[in-house]
Design a protein around this motif. Sequence first.
Motif: not given
Length: 398
Positions: A200-202, A234-236, A335-339
């Motif tokens: 998801p971050v990519a 849910e991610l989308l 992880i930081r970017q996902a947050e």
Amino acid sequence: MIVVIHYNEIALKGKNRPFFENVLCRNILMMLADAGIKNAKAQRISGRILVRVSGDKPVNFFDTGSSASGAKIVKDVLSRTFGIKYFAFGTEVEAETESIKKQAILFFKKPYPKSFKIKARRSEKNYPFTSKELEEEVGAFVQGKTRIPVDLDNPKKTLFIEVVQRRAFLYCEKIGGLCGLPFGVSGKAISLISSGLDSPVASWYFIKRGCKVTFLHFHSFPYISKSSQENVKELLNILRRYSPEKLKLILFPFGDIQKYIVPRVPSKFRIIFYRRIMMRVASLFCKKEKAIGIVTGESLGQVASQTLENLRAIGDAAKFPVFRPLAGFDKEDIIRQAEKIGTYDVSILGGEECCTLFMPVSPATKCRLPDIKKIEKNLGGLGKLIKNTCANVEIFGV
């Protein structure tokens, strides 16, 4: 309400700049409409975009926290629209000194700040005043009316004045944007998305660079649960917040292909073959969707399949370029970017992914491509199985 919007990279696009500006205007209006603000208009002016929002009630543009005024919604939307460096809620008057002074004083209400500064900028030089002269005259007027001290180095409040195309725009707060490029200016790609942290971050980074992304998720239902499918949806929904258009999700049933691979491939190469098949499938959907590349969440050395040797063997199966935006990221970076973008809480739920089915005990970390191709020659029925499975995908708009 008027919002002054500044961009950064778009200014470097030369003769193509109007195209990028027009797409950004379109995206802003679409995202505002999604948020319920359908009475907005966007206008290109010299090096900026103006957004005007009309309504029956007067707007308190000084209060961006007031949901009643709509400013809070506009602020939220523009804060997640790619292509914007910063934006500001402000007012507009004629580019004439007396009009500017009368408007400037409205920005200073009791209790007064302890100090202030006027920062003026002209986009053209055909005005009867320089930027410095305008700063001095407006500053003197405000100080005369309020007795607030001027502090040019560390003011408690700065009033910005932009003079452009015979108009003056005044505002105090610059609100940072996400930068990047407007959605849709960089072509289409297929993203291999899982319910984990990385992909998801990519995908978010590729959307940030102006790419339209179609998402391809491999699942092994009914051999395992539907949890990964539900988590990906849910991610989308979260990534959709950064897109002016609905996102397309293709659910590919991978279980039968895995069952075909298990007895025919040494267990240590199993994950490599799973990933190679995913590249073949993604390439088929690139053709179908008229996409020009494949996006993955792979990070160099993070897991056994992501060594340089294994990434080479996996990428070899693709018929289109493979992009790995996170190749140089540490896990902590991801992880930081996902947050930051809002996907972290869903990604850590731990949905059952297809690769957990028939997982090898000791996967190979440095496979040789000739060895992989030699084994692949014995998988004569694989092509037909892939083709038949492609006909059974589910497609959703999120």
